[in-house]
Design an enzyme around this catalytic site. Structure first.
Site, mmCIF file in Angstrom:
data_model
loop_
_atom_site.group_PDB
_atom_site.id
_atom_site.type_symbol
_atom_site.label_atom_id
_atom_site.label_comp_id
_atom_site.label_asym_id
_atom_site.label_seq_id
_atom_site.Cartn_x
_atom_site.Cartn_y
_atom_site.Cartn_z
ATOM 1 N N GLU A 327 6.043 5.354 -0.620
ATOM 2 C CA GLU A 327 5.029 4.966 -1.589
ATOM 3 C C GLU A 327 5.653 4.060 -2.638
ATOM 4 O O GLU A 327 6.664 4.417 -3.249
ATOM 5 C CB GLU A 327 4.442 6.189 -2.292
ATOM 6 C CG GLU A 327 3.550 7.052 -1.438
ATOM 7 C CD GLU A 327 2.851 8.135 -2.250
ATOM 8 O OE1 GLU A 327 1.733 8.499 -1.882
ATOM 9 O OE2 GLU A 327 3.431 8.618 -3.252
ATOM 10 N N CYS A 328 5.080 2.897 -2.843
ATOM 11 C CA CYS A 328 5.487 1.961 -3.893
ATOM 12 C C CYS A 328 6.992 1.691 -3.829
ATOM 13 O O CYS A 328 7.452 1.003 -2.925
ATOM 14 C CB CYS A 328 5.052 2.486 -5.258
ATOM 15 S SG CYS A 328 5.001 1.191 -6.529
#
Length: 436
Positions: A327-328
């Site tokens: 994530e990210c």
């Protein structure tokens, strides 16, 4: 029966977190059981809340969560004496289009739960106008009740008197006024406050804030303004599907942005979580069936990540047979290269073709609704996932197959689709909930 309050403000940066932490610690020092929550998609503040209260804090989010999920989450406060929900941005600030149960505004939570609002007002550069702002917020929406105001960063006794008189004339209670006090300022960086676990003196800082606020704020009056409440039993539990049975979770200063309710939901569903530190050159647990790399600050540690051969080779070996999701910041590390703020390119793990750069920073911020075009750990094709994106990186290349069709809160399609290759998947948004 517990009593609830919402700590909010007209805007960001006026002292909501500091006041929340100070009140929580001061009341805890008096022997009260204090439970905190964070309204909106902030994965940093809950750790500060936990440091102040000794109890885990979670996010409650009206755009991404339905009422049953919010009711389930706030249910942890039923054994507390006082519950504090810290808002985000300004009291009524949300997105233009309504989400699952609201726009993401702090006011949604205040109205939904019936908790009065304590406003933090920074009257710097103004005097009586501060009362006009407070009165406007009080009267803007009938479903949101204003308990009173705490003034922050008042310049002098004369300044305080002018503002107090105006608020009194408007019929608004002033619980206290805080002169400027640099010693209780929380350090910041580009994605918000420096994380609680990175500050060795955080306990002393919160104690000092509690002492200072106790001297200048009528804590008993604030406590009396809280509304007694009882949680209606939620028909459903957390709307969280674990990505696997045994989860290897990257966890250190570079990989720390995880919503607390997500981890609790995984464990409640029977998943086991083992943590490892890429910064310590650790590989994921070989007995895990999925690996999850959350966001954080890989851009601040890119050189170290690139040099940690055991981590990189271990992750590649893991991904040969089992799913890995980022994530990210975790997504960026799954890519081929990350260019830091100094323009230096660092080789990442190469599980995806993504190349990102912080050399020319551009803010990406907002809620995201993703319809999966390919499966990712815990979710099948067609699943609708709600999350939030906040980073300053730019995409240099994203050559792999898109993972999802992603919309912002207005319904507009955005370019940050995430991507997948083999067993590796990644998104720029942080998952909050799946549409039921």
């Amino acid at each position: 029966m517990p009593a609830g309050l919402v700590i909010s403000a007209p805007a960001s940066g006026v002292g909501k977190t500091t006041l929340t932490l100070a009140l929580a610690r001061a009341w805890r020092n008096c022997g009260l059981r204090v439970q905190c929550f964070k309204s909106g998609p902030d994965y940093i503040d809950p750790a500060f809340h936990a440091a102040a209260t000794g109890r885990a804090s979670v996010n409650i989010d009206s755009w991404a969560m339905d009422r049953a999920t919010i009711a389930h989450l706030v249910g942890r406060g039923t054994d507390a004496d006082i519950v504090l929900a810290e808002g985000s941005m300004g009291l009524f600030d949300g997105v233009a289009a309504r989400g699952v149960s609201g726009t993401g505004a702090t006011a949604d939570i205040a109205e939904m739960l019936g908790w009065p609002v304590v406003l933090v007002i920074d009257p710097s550069g103004q005097a009586q106008t501060a009362a006009a702002i407070a009165a406007g917020l009080r009267d803007y929406h009938a479903g949101v009740r204003l308990a009173g105001v705490v003034l922050n960063r008042v310049a002098s006794p004369r300044h305080e008197d002018l503002v107090r008189r105006a608020l009194n004339d408007a019929g608004i209670a002033v619980f206290g006024a805080l002169p400027r006090h640099a010693e209780i300022s929380l350090p910041k960086r580009h994605l918000g406050l420096v994380q609680a676990e990175e500050q060795a003196e955080i306990g002393k800082l919160i104690d000092e804030a509690a002492r200072y606020v106790s001297e200048h704020v009528d804590l008993d009056a604030v406590l009396r303004s809280a509304a007694a409440w009882s949680v209606q039993p939620a028909a459903n539990g957390l709307n969280v599907t674990p990505p696997g049975q045994r989860i290897a979770l990257a966890r250190d200063a570079a990989f720390s942005f995880v919503y607390p309710h997500m981890l609790e939901g995984w464990r409640a569903a029977g998943a086991e979580i083992s943590t490892f530190s890429p910064l310590a050159d650790e590989a994921p647990d070989a007995s895990a069936d999925v690996c999850w790399l959350p966001g954080g600050y890989p851009e601040l540690h890119a050189g170290k990540i690139a040099a940690n051969a055991r981590f990189r080779s271990g992750l590649r070996a893991f991904a040969e047979t089992r799913p890995v999701h980022g994530e990210c910041g975790g997504y960026m590390v799954l890519g081929t290269a990350l260019t830091d703020a100094d323009g230096i390119s660092h080789e990442m793990t190469g599980l995806l073709g993504l190349e990102t750069s912080f050399a020319k920073r551009r803010m990406h911020l907002g809620y995201r609704l993703a319809a999966l075009a390919a499966p990712m750990p815990g979710h099948q094709v067609g699943a609708r996932l709600r999350g939030h994106e906040f980073h300053y990186s730019t995409i240099v290349a994203q050559p792999d197959t898109p993972l999802a069709v992603v919309h912002d809160a207005t319904g507009a399609v955005i370019a940050e689709t995430g991507s997948w290759r083999g067993h590796a998947t990644g998104t720029f948004f942080h998952l909050i909930a799946e549409d039921r």
